[in-house]
Design a protein around this motif. Structure first.
Motif, PDB file in Angstrom:
ATOM      1  N   ASP B 274      10.225   0.130  15.754  1.00 59.74           N
ATOM      2  CA  ASP B 274      11.547   0.301  16.339  1.00 59.74           C
ATOM      3  C   ASP B 274      12.224   1.562  15.826  1.00 59.74           C
ATOM      4  O   ASP B 274      12.949   2.232  16.539  1.00 59.74           O
ATOM      5  N   VAL B 275      11.984   1.847  14.547  1.00 61.38           N
ATOM      6  CA  VAL B 275      12.591   3.047  13.976  1.00 61.38           C
ATOM      7  C   VAL B 275      11.710   3.557  12.837  1.00 61.38           C
ATOM      8  O   VAL B 275      11.149   2.772  12.072  1.00 61.38           O
ATOM      9  N   SER B 276      11.568   4.872  12.774  1.00 58.41           N
ATOM     10  CA  SER B 276      10.795   5.472  11.692  1.00 58.41           C
ATOM     11  C   SER B 276      11.691   5.689  10.487  1.00 58.41           C
ATOM     12  O   SER B 276      12.844   6.091  10.624  1.00 58.41           O
ATOM     13  N   ILE B 277      11.151   5.440   9.318  1.00 60.11           N
ATOM     14  CA  ILE B 277      11.918   5.720   8.111  1.00 60.11           C
ATOM     15  C   ILE B 277      11.085   6.606   7.195  1.00 60.11           C
ATOM     16  O   ILE B 277       9.891   6.382   7.006  1.00 60.11           O
ATOM     17  N   THR B 278      11.714   7.617   6.656  1.00 60.80           N
ATOM     18  CA  THR B 278      11.041   8.491   5.702  1.00 60.80           C
ATOM     19  C   THR B 278      11.965   8.748   4.529  1.00 60.80           C
ATOM     20  O   THR B 278      13.167   8.504   4.608  1.00 60.80           O
ATOM     21  N   GLY B 279      11.411   9.222   3.463  1.00 58.08           N
ATOM     22  CA  GLY B 279      12.246   9.413   2.287  1.00 58.08           C
ATOM     23  C   GLY B 279      11.736  10.514   1.387  1.00 58.08           C
ATOM     24  O   GLY B 279      10.700  11.120   1.640  1.00 58.08           O
ATOM     25  N   PHE B 280      12.460  10.751   0.325  1.00 51.96           N
ATOM     26  CA  PHE B 280      12.040  11.695  -0.698  1.00 51.96           C
ATOM     27  C   PHE B 280      11.702  10.881  -1.937  1.00 51.96           C
ATOM     28  O   PHE B 280      12.481  10.031  -2.359  1.00 51.96           O
ATOM     29  N   ASP B 281      10.572  11.186  -2.520  1.00 54.67           N
ATOM     30  CA  ASP B 281      10.038  10.264  -3.515  1.00 54.67           C
ATOM     31  C   ASP B 281      10.502  10.552  -4.936  1.00 54.67           C
ATOM     32  O   ASP B 281       9.717  10.774  -5.839  1.00 54.67           O
ATOM     33  N   ASP B 282      11.808  10.494  -5.137  1.00 52.74           N
ATOM     34  CA  ASP B 282      12.391  10.775  -6.448  1.00 52.74           C
ATOM     35  C   ASP B 282      11.744   9.983  -7.567  1.00 52.74           C
ATOM     36  O   ASP B 282      11.402  10.509  -8.610  1.00 52.74           O
ATOM     37  N   MET B 283      11.637   8.711  -7.370  1.00 51.98           N
ATOM     38  CA  MET B 283      11.274   7.819  -8.459  1.00 51.98           C
ATOM     39  C   MET B 283       9.874   7.230  -8.323  1.00 51.98           C
ATOM     40  O   MET B 283       9.480   6.416  -9.131  1.00 51.98           O
ATOM     41  N   LYS B 325      11.469  26.350  -9.712  1.00 52.11           N
ATOM     42  CA  LYS B 325      11.296  25.447  -8.577  1.00 52.11           C
ATOM     43  C   LYS B 325       9.822  25.329  -8.259  1.00 52.11           C
ATOM     44  O   LYS B 325       9.123  26.333  -8.141  1.00 52.11           O
ATOM     45  N   LEU B 326       9.355  24.142  -8.070  1.00 51.59           N
ATOM     46  CA  LEU B 326       7.956  23.926  -7.715  1.00 51.59           C
ATOM     47  C   LEU B 326       7.868  23.407  -6.284  1.00 51.59           C
ATOM     48  O   LEU B 326       8.796  22.774  -5.792  1.00 51.59           O
ATOM     49  N   PRO B 327       6.782  23.678  -5.617  1.00 49.68           N
ATOM     50  CA  PRO B 327       6.626  23.261  -4.223  1.00 49.68           C
ATOM     51  C   PRO B 327       6.365  21.764  -4.108  1.00 49.68           C
ATOM     52  O   PRO B 327       5.898  21.122  -5.049  1.00 49.68           O
ATOM     53  N   THR B 328       6.652  21.229  -2.945  1.00 48.95           N
ATOM     54  CA  THR B 328       6.513  19.792  -2.728  1.00 48.95           C
ATOM     55  C   THR B 328       5.490  19.522  -1.628  1.00 48.95           C
ATOM     56  O   THR B 328       5.030  20.440  -0.972  1.00 48.95           O
ATOM     57  N   GLN B 329       5.180  18.265  -1.443  1.00 49.40           N
ATOM     58  CA  GLN B 329       4.099  17.932  -0.513  1.00 49.40           C
ATOM     59  C   GLN B 329       4.416  16.678   0.297  1.00 49.40           C
ATOM     60  O   GLN B 329       4.848  15.662  -0.257  1.00 49.40           O
ATOM     61  N   LEU B 330       4.166  16.759   1.569  1.00 49.80           N
ATOM     62  CA  LEU B 330       4.442  15.611   2.434  1.00 49.80           C
ATOM     63  C   LEU B 330       3.296  14.609   2.380  1.00 49.80           C
ATOM     64  O   LEU B 330       2.131  14.963   2.534  1.00 49.80           O
ATOM     65  N   ILE B 331       3.655  13.360   2.145  1.00 51.60           N
ATOM     66  CA  ILE B 331       2.645  12.298   2.165  1.00 51.60           C
ATOM     67  C   ILE B 331       2.922  11.416   3.373  1.00 51.60           C
ATOM     68  O   ILE B 331       3.927  10.705   3.424  1.00 51.60           O
ATOM     69  N   VAL B 332       2.029  11.477   4.334  1.00 54.57           N
ATOM     70  CA  VAL B 332       2.248  10.732   5.576  1.00 54.57           C
ATOM     71  C   VAL B 332       1.708   9.320   5.437  1.00 54.57           C
ATOM     72  O   VAL B 332       0.546   9.101   5.100  1.00 54.57           O
ATOM     73  N   ARG B 333       2.583   8.364   5.681  1.00 58.57           N
ATOM     74  CA  ARG B 333       2.147   6.964   5.671  1.00 58.57           C
ATOM     75  C   ARG B 333       2.655   6.290   6.942  1.00 58.57           C
ATOM     76  O   ARG B 333       3.326   6.902   7.765  1.00 58.57           O
ATOM     77  N   ALA B 334       2.365   5.048   7.091  1.00 55.82           N
ATOM     78  CA  ALA B 334       2.569   4.374   8.381  1.00 55.82           C
ATOM     79  C   ALA B 334       4.022   4.233   8.814  1.00 55.82           C
ATOM     80  O   ALA B 334       4.306   3.927   9.964  1.00 55.82           O
ATOM     81  N   SER B 335       4.944   4.441   7.902  1.00 60.13           N
ATOM     82  CA  SER B 335       6.340   4.186   8.249  1.00 60.13           C
ATOM     83  C   SER B 335       6.887   5.199   9.252  1.00 60.13           C
ATOM     84  O   SER B 335       7.940   4.989   9.829  1.00 60.13           O
ATOM     85  N   ALA B 336       6.179   6.317   9.419  1.00 59.70           N
ATOM     86  CA  ALA B 336       6.635   7.286  10.406  1.00 59.70           C
ATOM     87  C   ALA B 336       5.641   7.313  11.563  1.00 59.70           C
ATOM     88  O   ALA B 336       4.492   7.662  11.388  1.00 59.70           O
ATOM     89  N   ALA B 337       6.111   6.892  12.734  1.00 54.55           N
ATOM     90  CA  ALA B 337       5.242   6.883  13.913  1.00 54.55           C
ATOM     91  C   ALA B 337       5.962   7.610  15.037  1.00 54.55           C
ATOM     92  O   ALA B 337       7.159   7.874  14.952  1.00 54.55           O
ATOM     93  N   ALA B 338       5.218   7.913  16.057  1.00 56.02           N
ATOM     94  CA  ALA B 338       5.849   8.539  17.213  1.00 56.02           C
ATOM     95  C   ALA B 338       6.878   7.579  17.800  1.00 56.02           C
ATOM     96  O   ALA B 338       6.731   6.355  17.704  1.00 56.02           O
ATOM     97  N   PRO B 339       7.920   8.109  18.406  1.00 61.46           N
ATOM     98  CA  PRO B 339       8.937   7.227  19.001  1.00 61.46           C
ATOM     99  C   PRO B 339       8.380   6.507  20.217  1.00 61.46           C
ATOM    100  O   PRO B 339       7.531   7.027  20.920  1.00 61.46           O
ATOM    101  N   LYS B 340       8.862   5.306  20.456  1.00 62.13           N
ATOM    102  CA  LYS B 340       8.492   4.576  21.677  1.00 62.13           C
ATOM    103  C   LYS B 340       9.104   5.310  22.859  1.00 62.13           C
ATOM    104  O   LYS B 340      10.315   5.480  22.919  1.00 62.13           O
TER     105      LYS B 340
END
Lengths: 343, 343
Positions: B274-283, B325-340
């Motif tokens: 229904d909705v994709s959720i993504t975040g920044f992995d601080d912790m 400053k150090l570079p960051t990296q995207l980790i793709v997991r199932a919580s982000a999908a194409a919109p319906k």
DNA sequence: TTGTAAGCGTTATCAC
DNA sequence: GTGATAACGCTTACAA
């Protein structure tokens, strides 16, 4: 009014501000009840207003105490050592001591080196794991007159304070378990018993428990091998070739047990269907490598507590028992099954 | 010939035996190349024959160096901190330093206390995690003129040396990923951006990446909440109630993201259907609590290396950059999908 | 290259 | 209860 600009405050600075001597400040900070309440307050006020932080090295040099205890272990990867260490840590912490941890990866020279480093750092006491150590280690301990205790080992000579297991009870326990399952034909792949009280007692425990049921372990049914994987394979081979082939094989150590299992694999025997294998969980390797191995597990956390209390008592100048035996516990897993009646 | 019976050998004893001064022994032991080869040999011989072990406290007192660095972290249970710490440890070790570790369980007073203890123990440098700390901590650091570095934080004031992330790049990265999946209706549950450069930059990154595709985040599509679970739930609720309901919600932090997911659950919405959720992995809470959450992961090990090198450079009196400053990296997991398409 | 000696910041032993 | 002061074991100018 000029102060030592941007320099850390020393005891003397606190003393000056509180208008007392350094001796009084020292007392106020370490033995608060030895100074008058009003003085104490003045000192604390002065100290905190200066942001005073004691100089640990100076303190250690003068008092010859660091309130630190060192522990040297073979490895930190091992869950069972972690138990002991954690308990050690907790117990020491409650008594105001800090644990300094070092590992050596089963290398005697590295062990001596890290132990030396710990002593250099001024540990007030030392916990060693196992009973055999580099002579330099005992030498350093002695010349520094350092309280110490061996854990995970029972020193047969009685020369070293130690906390270990009741290996005889463990042997009895494992034998009785197998008897209870219905086994009557046993063999034991023991460690080398010469000069090794632990191996001796494990064997003795097994023997006695069997004897109590009228079963005698014949010489062909006992084979002694070094605590190695190869030892386990060779021992198992010997035992399987003996006249009266056993339904249950007890291994004196988990390393041996793992080797024994490997030999069964190689010979196409199934465990525990064709033969039961059990062991003593010296290294907690069993549960890691062959989760199904029935073993005797040892009270590792209690050992840490004992070790800590032993050291703490000695540091307080109290008398302590030199040798401590803790009880053990049988962990039943699938590797020990009843014998096939139609074998 | 009488020796100090059963007392640890001191530098003086070695000197006497080697027939040199204590100064020479000291040099021989710490700067071997500064003494004549023959002398060196005599000293080493004497030292080892006496089983000499240096007195660390005396050495520290005289040299004002312990070759020790302290690190204060919120907790040790956290895998991602462990990465940083391990890298820190390794790097320091290679340079001959020992890492002393302390944790405080997110309690500012305890943090101040353990930091004080570390300073008492004479650490030559300090690694702090995060940017906000008890004033006493900064006070002690300053009065001791102690080299230090903040990690896992980017100090917006520029007053503190630190090693942090490029939060803006992380924001761009996550937004572009969602755009690539086909999302066009976004919302962001951000942290409070006031006085928080990290939150500001994450938001800015997202905004800019969307703007580059002609998408504008309206005010109703941005909600700022404190980095708490409740904040996440409230933020998600607000965002779902907005006029143009989003297909993708970006959370400024993993704590917020977890709260947001909880709110979806409560409302009967499925993630990511229904909705994709993504975040920044601080912790690194995301991967622990909701393994499927797509996040930006940060180069935690590199941070440890940077922190160590920063400190080592300062201890050598070298100049260092204050902010890294150090570079960051995207980790793709199932919580982000194409919109319906038929939403 | 090596020796002499003055600290380093506390604690502990005495007196008072 | 409090104050002088001598250790504690080492490093490090400074001299030789």
């Amino acid at each position: 009014m000029k102060t030592r600009s941007s320099k850390a405050a020393r005891l003397e600075d606190v003393a000056r501000l509180a208008k007392v001597s350094t001796a009084t400040v020292s007392r106020a900070l370490t033995l608060p009840h030895k100074v008058k309440a009003r003085t104490l307050e003045r000192v604390q006020q002065a100290a905190s207003s200066l942001g005073y932080v004691a100089h640990g090295a100076a303190r250690a040099l003068a008092s010859r105490r660091t309130h630190t205890v060192g522990a040297v272990v073979p490895t930190l990867d091992n869950a069972i050592f972690a138990n002991t260490i954690q308990a050690l840590q907790r117990t020491l912490d409650e008594a105001g001591y800090v644990l300094l941890l070092a590992s050596h990866g089963f290398d005697a020279d590295i062990e001596a080196r890290v132990t030396r480093t710990l002593i250099e750092r001024g540990v007030d006491g030392l916990v060693l794991l196992g009973t055999t150590h580099h002579p330099d280690i005992y030498r350093m301990i002695e010349s520094h007159n350092l309280p110490y205790v061996l854990t995970w080992a029972f020193d047969e000579s009685g020369n070293h304070p130690c906390v270990g297991f009741d290996n005889r009870a463990a042997g009895i326990c494992i034998a009785e378990h197998l008897l209870g399952l219905g086994h009557r034909r046993f063999a034991m792949v023991s460690g080398i018993t010469a000069h090794n009280e632990r191996a001796q007692e494990r064997l003795a425990g097994v023997r006695d428990a069997l004897a109590a049921r009228g079963i005698t372990l014949l010489s062909g049914q006992i084979v002694e091998k070094p605590y190695t994987h190869t030892g386990g394979r060779e021992g198992m081979r010997a035992v399987l070739n003996s006249a009266d082939s056993p339904t249950a094989v007890i291994c004196g150590n988990d390393v041996l047990a793992i080797g024994a299992m490997a030999e069964c694999h190689a010979q196409g025997l199934r465990v525990p269907d064709d033969v039961s294998i059990t062991g003593f969980d010296d290294m907690e390797m069993a549960s890691l490598m062959t989760p199904a191995l029935t073993t005797v597990r040892f009270p590792t956390a209690e050992m840490g507590i004992y070790a800590a209390n032993h050291l703490l008592a000695r540091l307080d100048g109290k008398a302590v028992e030199l040798r401590n035996k803790l009880p053990t516990q049988l962990i039943v897993r699938a590797s020990a099954a009843a014998p096939k009646t139609a074998a």
